[in-house]
Design a protein around this motif. Structure first.
Motif, PDB file in Angstrom:
ATOM      1  N   ALA A 192       0.856  -1.182   0.000  1.00 23.83           N
ATOM      2  CA  ALA A 192       0.000   0.000   0.000  1.00 23.83           C
ATOM      3  C   ALA A 192       0.891   1.229   0.000  1.00 23.83           C
ATOM      4  O   ALA A 192       1.916   1.255   0.691  1.00 23.83           O
ATOM      5  N   LEU A 193       0.543   2.239  -0.790  1.00 22.38           N
ATOM      6  CA  LEU A 193       1.299   3.490  -0.808  1.00 22.38           C
ATOM      7  C   LEU A 193       0.478   4.566  -0.110  1.00 22.38           C
ATOM      8  O   LEU A 193      -0.743   4.606  -0.261  1.00 22.38           O
ATOM      9  N   PRO A 194       1.151   5.438   0.676  1.00 20.92           N
ATOM     10  CA  PRO A 194       0.402   6.458   1.410  1.00 20.92           C
ATOM     11  C   PRO A 194      -0.062   7.608   0.514  1.00 20.92           C
ATOM     12  O   PRO A 194       0.662   8.035  -0.378  1.00 20.92           O
ATOM     13  N   PHE A 195      -1.275   8.082   0.774  1.00 20.18           N
ATOM     14  CA  PHE A 195      -1.797   9.300   0.150  1.00 20.18           C
ATOM     15  C   PHE A 195      -2.712   9.938   1.184  1.00 20.18           C
ATOM     16  O   PHE A 195      -3.153   9.250   2.126  1.00 20.18           O
ATOM     17  N   ASP A 201       1.680  11.167 -14.837  1.00 16.86           N
ATOM     18  CA  ASP A 201       2.649  11.107 -15.931  1.00 16.86           C
ATOM     19  C   ASP A 201       3.417   9.778 -15.840  1.00 16.86           C
ATOM     20  O   ASP A 201       3.112   8.933 -15.000  1.00 16.86           O
ATOM     21  N   ARG A 202       4.414   9.611 -16.692  1.00 18.57           N
ATOM     22  CA  ARG A 202       5.130   8.331 -16.751  1.00 18.57           C
ATOM     23  C   ARG A 202       5.773   7.959 -15.420  1.00 18.57           C
ATOM     24  O   ARG A 202       5.940   6.782 -15.111  1.00 18.57           O
ATOM     25  N   ASP A 203       6.192   8.989 -14.661  1.00 19.27           N
ATOM     26  CA  ASP A 203       6.826   8.719 -13.371  1.00 19.27           C
ATOM     27  C   ASP A 203       5.850   8.732 -12.210  1.00 19.27           C
ATOM     28  O   ASP A 203       6.246   8.719 -11.043  1.00 19.27           O
ATOM     29  N   TRP A 204       4.555   8.812 -12.515  1.00 18.02           N
ATOM     30  CA  TRP A 204       3.468   8.771 -11.540  1.00 18.02           C
ATOM     31  C   TRP A 204       3.288  10.081 -10.772  1.00 18.02           C
ATOM     32  O   TRP A 204       2.730  10.097  -9.682  1.00 18.02           O
ATOM     33  N   ARG A 205       3.793  11.206 -11.342  1.00 18.58           N
ATOM     34  CA  ARG A 205       3.445  12.492 -10.742  1.00 18.58           C
ATOM     35  C   ARG A 205       2.063  12.876 -11.252  1.00 18.58           C
ATOM     36  O   ARG A 205       1.711  12.551 -12.388  1.00 18.58           O
ATOM     37  N   VAL A 206       1.308  13.564 -10.421  1.00 18.47           N
ATOM     38  CA  VAL A 206      -0.044  13.986 -10.804  1.00 18.47           C
ATOM     39  C   VAL A 206       0.039  15.014 -11.928  1.00 18.47           C
ATOM     40  O   VAL A 206       0.858  15.939 -11.874  1.00 18.47           O
ATOM     41  N   ARG A 207      -0.778  14.823 -12.962  1.00 22.41           N
ATOM     42  CA  ARG A 207      -0.855  15.843 -14.016  1.00 22.41           C
ATOM     43  C   ARG A 207      -1.858  16.902 -13.575  1.00 22.41           C
ATOM     44  O   ARG A 207      -3.057  16.617 -13.465  1.00 22.41           O
ATOM     45  N   PRO A 208      -1.351  18.120 -13.305  1.00 19.48           N
ATOM     46  CA  PRO A 208      -2.212  19.155 -12.737  1.00 19.48           C
ATOM     47  C   PRO A 208      -3.428  19.432 -13.627  1.00 19.48           C
ATOM     48  O   PRO A 208      -3.319  19.412 -14.855  1.00 19.48           O
ATOM     49  N   GLY A 209      -4.551  19.663 -12.974  1.00 21.43           N
ATOM     50  CA  GLY A 209      -5.766  19.992 -13.715  1.00 21.43           C
ATOM     51  C   GLY A 209      -6.594  18.771 -14.112  1.00 21.43           C
ATOM     52  O   GLY A 209      -7.680  18.906 -14.654  1.00 21.43           O
ATOM     53  N   PRO A 250       8.778   6.388  -9.049  1.00 22.58           N
ATOM     54  CA  PRO A 250       9.135   7.244  -7.904  1.00 22.58           C
ATOM     55  C   PRO A 250       8.195   8.431  -7.663  1.00 22.58           C
ATOM     56  O   PRO A 250       8.190   8.984  -6.567  1.00 22.58           O
ATOM     57  N   GLY A 251       7.399   8.813  -8.660  1.00 23.32           N
ATOM     58  CA  GLY A 251       6.510   9.960  -8.473  1.00 23.32           C
ATOM     59  C   GLY A 251       5.485   9.790  -7.365  1.00 23.32           C
ATOM     60  O   GLY A 251       4.888  10.774  -6.908  1.00 23.32           O
ATOM     61  N   TRP A 252       5.279   8.526  -6.884  1.00 23.03           N
ATOM     62  CA  TRP A 252       4.314   8.322  -5.792  1.00 23.03           C
ATOM     63  C   TRP A 252       4.696   9.129  -4.560  1.00 23.03           C
ATOM     64  O   TRP A 252       3.842   9.484  -3.750  1.00 23.03           O
ATOM     65  N   ARG A 253       6.005   9.432  -4.431  1.00 21.62           N
ATOM     66  CA  ARG A 253       6.469  10.139  -3.233  1.00 21.62           C
ATOM     67  C   ARG A 253       5.911  11.560  -3.165  1.00 21.62           C
ATOM     68  O   ARG A 253       6.033  12.222  -2.132  1.00 21.62           O
ATOM     69  N   THR A 254       5.326  12.047  -4.262  1.00 27.21           N
ATOM     70  CA  THR A 254       4.733  13.389  -4.232  1.00 27.21           C
ATOM     71  C   THR A 254       3.252  13.342  -3.826  1.00 27.21           C
ATOM     72  O   THR A 254       2.630  14.380  -3.685  1.00 27.21           O
ATOM     73  N   TRP A 255       2.679  12.139  -3.631  1.00 31.13           N
ATOM     74  CA  TRP A 255       1.249  12.054  -3.271  1.00 31.13           C
ATOM     75  C   TRP A 255       0.969  12.460  -1.829  1.00 31.13           C
ATOM     76  O   TRP A 255       0.030  13.209  -1.585  1.00 31.13           O
ATOM     77  N   PRO A 256       1.736  11.963  -0.831  1.00 34.11           N
ATOM     78  CA  PRO A 256       1.407  12.338   0.550  1.00 34.11           C
ATOM     79  C   PRO A 256       1.702  13.806   0.820  1.00 34.11           C
ATOM     80  O   PRO A 256       2.638  14.369   0.233  1.00 34.11           O
ATOM     81  N   ASP A 257       0.899  14.432   1.688  1.00 40.20           N
ATOM     82  CA  ASP A 257       1.225  15.792   2.133  1.00 40.20           C
ATOM     83  C   ASP A 257       1.821  15.717   3.539  1.00 40.20           C
ATOM     84  O   ASP A 257       2.000  14.633   4.092  1.00 40.20           O
ATOM     85  N   GLU A 258       2.147  16.864   4.115  1.00 42.86           N
ATOM     86  CA  GLU A 258       2.850  16.912   5.405  1.00 42.86           C
ATOM     87  C   GLU A 258       2.119  16.133   6.502  1.00 42.86           C
ATOM     88  O   GLU A 258       2.726  15.556   7.395  1.00 42.86           O
ATOM     89  N   ARG A 259       0.781  16.142   6.460  1.00 39.73           N
ATOM     90  CA  ARG A 259      -0.015  15.524   7.521  1.00 39.73           C
ATOM     91  C   ARG A 259      -0.371  14.063   7.244  1.00 39.73           C
ATOM     92  O   ARG A 259      -1.016  13.409   8.059  1.00 39.73           O
ATOM     93  N   THR A 260       0.025  13.570   6.085  1.00 43.33           N
ATOM     94  CA  THR A 260      -0.287  12.178   5.738  1.00 43.33           C
ATOM     95  C   THR A 260       0.544  11.233   6.607  1.00 43.33           C
ATOM     96  O   THR A 260       1.763  11.398   6.717  1.00 43.33           O
TER      97      THR A 260
END
Lengths: 426, 85
Positions: free
Chosen positions: A99-102, A217-225, A330-340
């Motif tokens: 499971a990955l955190p979000f 995107d390809r690295d799993w970063r969220v595509r804004p919008g 590796p882009g999953w690491r951008t999903w959690p925020d500070e409080r996650t």
């Protein structure tokens, strides 16, 4: 001679059958009330003839080829202790969902894909009425389909990667053509299948009531919008699998790139210890069965047939391709925020993890754990340690993440009341 | 089979786990965390995550997804870290 097989999923069942057929006195140890593992959960699996099946039995420690067992209702204080020695050991302990955190992943109603499947297959119970399934890998489809069959509204099935990556794996496609053809079985949920998408947040007060999904995107970063909000009462998530390595690590088996290293006879680096199934690589039930048969045969002193070894080889070609196609980006690491929360047990959020790294210079796994308590809770880091190490940028190897000398929880009273050697009648 | 959940009688089928019976009865959470007191319920479903802990017959820290119910079991919500009675 006595062969003990740990784990009664497809690999363990096949290993026990093969060992018994070779004439070995064979014991199959499994924590569940009935044999079959997650794959056959809810089915009436018959234990092979001549195999002694120890159900409801947890192996909580391994010392060489000596196993420490407890038999009884899960986590009950009055389980029966037993020490079991063997001449050869086959480990087939399987894997659990990664499971990955979000944000919001700790809300009730957010469950792993495996949890949803277990509830559906074993108990006919649905984890929700309106559900989104999100993650990566072909396993998402049978889970979605199992929910659909229970009458659940499976709103969307979101694959973070892209199955188009199979185009770069012609050998893998050929080796796994049978497995890939199975996807047709799940055609009822395919219209709801979206690639390069995932759940990036779960919303709700005391349970999940909605999710935000987005394109990646390809690295799993969220595509804004691309974010959309969907009302749901449950989310099922699974980003591949983490092998259950505790017993293999305790037995001293070499772990390589996250899995127990075995040769083509399923022999580990430790004499008389064999491994089969998902702890040697994620390849599915068919490969697990073949590996189990090879392991059980060899553990009992037999020789596996050339055709069996060839089938296993073909399965591994497919498994290696599956690993590349379904790899977590590796882009999953951008999903959690500070409080996650990163660590669900000790309630350690991303901000605390960052403080440990940046202000307290916790630059190794051990110092990270001791500084912010990540991975020190009840699950002993099974869920979070891999994620925490990646978020902190700390190199980690699977055997260090899986080093748990007490491999399953044991009450202190049980520990105090532990026989050190097998009973005399054995 | 009849069991009690937080003092209320609930029907359960033989072979059913605590988590299955609770979900079937419409519950999604049955534990509060030790730190922030946040609700938790089923997560991994296969005994790995220890999120679904309940108190069964006075004994805390029982994984609801692993424990098969017995007739007459008394199940209740676990609040933080509890000691056995």
């Amino acid at each position: 001679m006595r062969v003990v097989v740990v784990g009664a999923g497809p690999a363990g069942l096949a290993a026990a059958r093969a060992a018994a057929r070779q004439g070995a006195s064979t014991v199959l140890v499994d924590a569940e009330p009935s044999a079959g593992g997650q794959y056959h959960r809810g089915e009436n699996v018959v234990v092979p003839q001549g195999v002694e099946h120890l159900a409801n039995t947890t192996v909580w420690a391994v010392e060489g080829t000596r196993l420490h067992l407890r038999t009884g209702p899960a986590d009950a204080p009055d389980r029966v202790a037993r020490v079991l020695d063997c001449d050869a050991l086959v480990l087939a302990t399987g894997a659990h969902d990664r499971a990955l955190p979000f944000p919001g992943w700790d809300l009730p109603g957010v469950v792993t894909a495996g949890a949803a499947q277990a509830m559906a297959k074993a108990h006919g119970v649905a984890v929700g009425r309106r559900v989104v399934v999100a993650g990566t890998g072909p396993f998402l489809l049978p889970v979605a389909d199992a929910l659909r069959k229970l009458g659940v509204d499976v709103v969307e099935v979101l694959e973070a990667g892209s199955p188009l990556a199979w185009a770069r794996e012609p050998a893998g496609v050929f080796a796994g053509r049978g497995k890939l053809a199975e996807i047709a079985r799940y055609r009822a949920v395919l219209p709801r299948y979206h690639t390069r998408s995932t759940v990036v947040a779960a919303h709700g007060e005391n349970r999940v009531t909605a999710v935000t999904v987005a394109k990646l995107d390809r690295d799993w970063r969220v595509r804004p919008g691309t974010e959309r909000r969907i009302e749901v009462d449950a989310v099922c998530t699974g980003f591949g699998f983490t092998p259950r390595l505790e017993l293999a690590v305790a037995a001293g088996c070499l772990v390589d790139k996250g899995f127990v290293r075995v040769d083509d006879r399923q022999t580990t680096s430790v004499p008389n210890v064999y491994a089969a199934g998902e702890i040697t690589g994620i390849g599915g039930a068919d490969l697990a069965r073949v590996e189990g048969e090879i392991a059980g045969t060899c553990a009992a002193g037999g020789t596996p047939s050339a055709s069996l070894l060839k089938t296993a080889h073909r399965g591994r070609v497919f498994a290696a391709a599956l690993d590349r196609v379904s790899s977590v980006r590796p882009g999953w690491r951008t999903w959690p925020d500070e409080r996650t929360l990163v660590c669900r047990c000790e309630e350690v959020d991303l901000a605390a993890l960052r403080t440990a790294v940046e202000e307290h210079a916790a630059l190794g796994l051990r110092s990270l754990k001791l500084t912010c308590r990540v991975g020190l809770g009840l699950c002993q880091g099974r869920v979070c340690l891999r994620n925490a190490a990646e978020l902190a940028g700390i190199p980690h190897d699977a055997d260090r993440v899986s080093r748990r000398p007490i491999a399953a929880p044991l009450r202190l009273g049980e520990l105090a009341d532990t026989p050190l050697t097998p009973a005399l009648e054995e | 089979m009849k069991v009690t959940v937080d003092g209320t009688a609930v029907l359960a089928r033989p072979g059913q786990t605590v988590a299955a019976a609770l979900l079937a009865a419409g519950r999604t959470a049955w534990r509060d965390t030790r730190g922030a007191g946040r609700p938790r319920g089923l997560f991994c479903g296969i005994g790995v995550c220890f999120d679904c802990l309940v108190v069964v017959n006075g004994v805390p820290d029982v994984r609801a997804c692993q424990r098969v119910l017995a007739d007459g079991d008394d199940v209740r919500t676990q609040h933080g870290a509890e000691l056995p009675r």
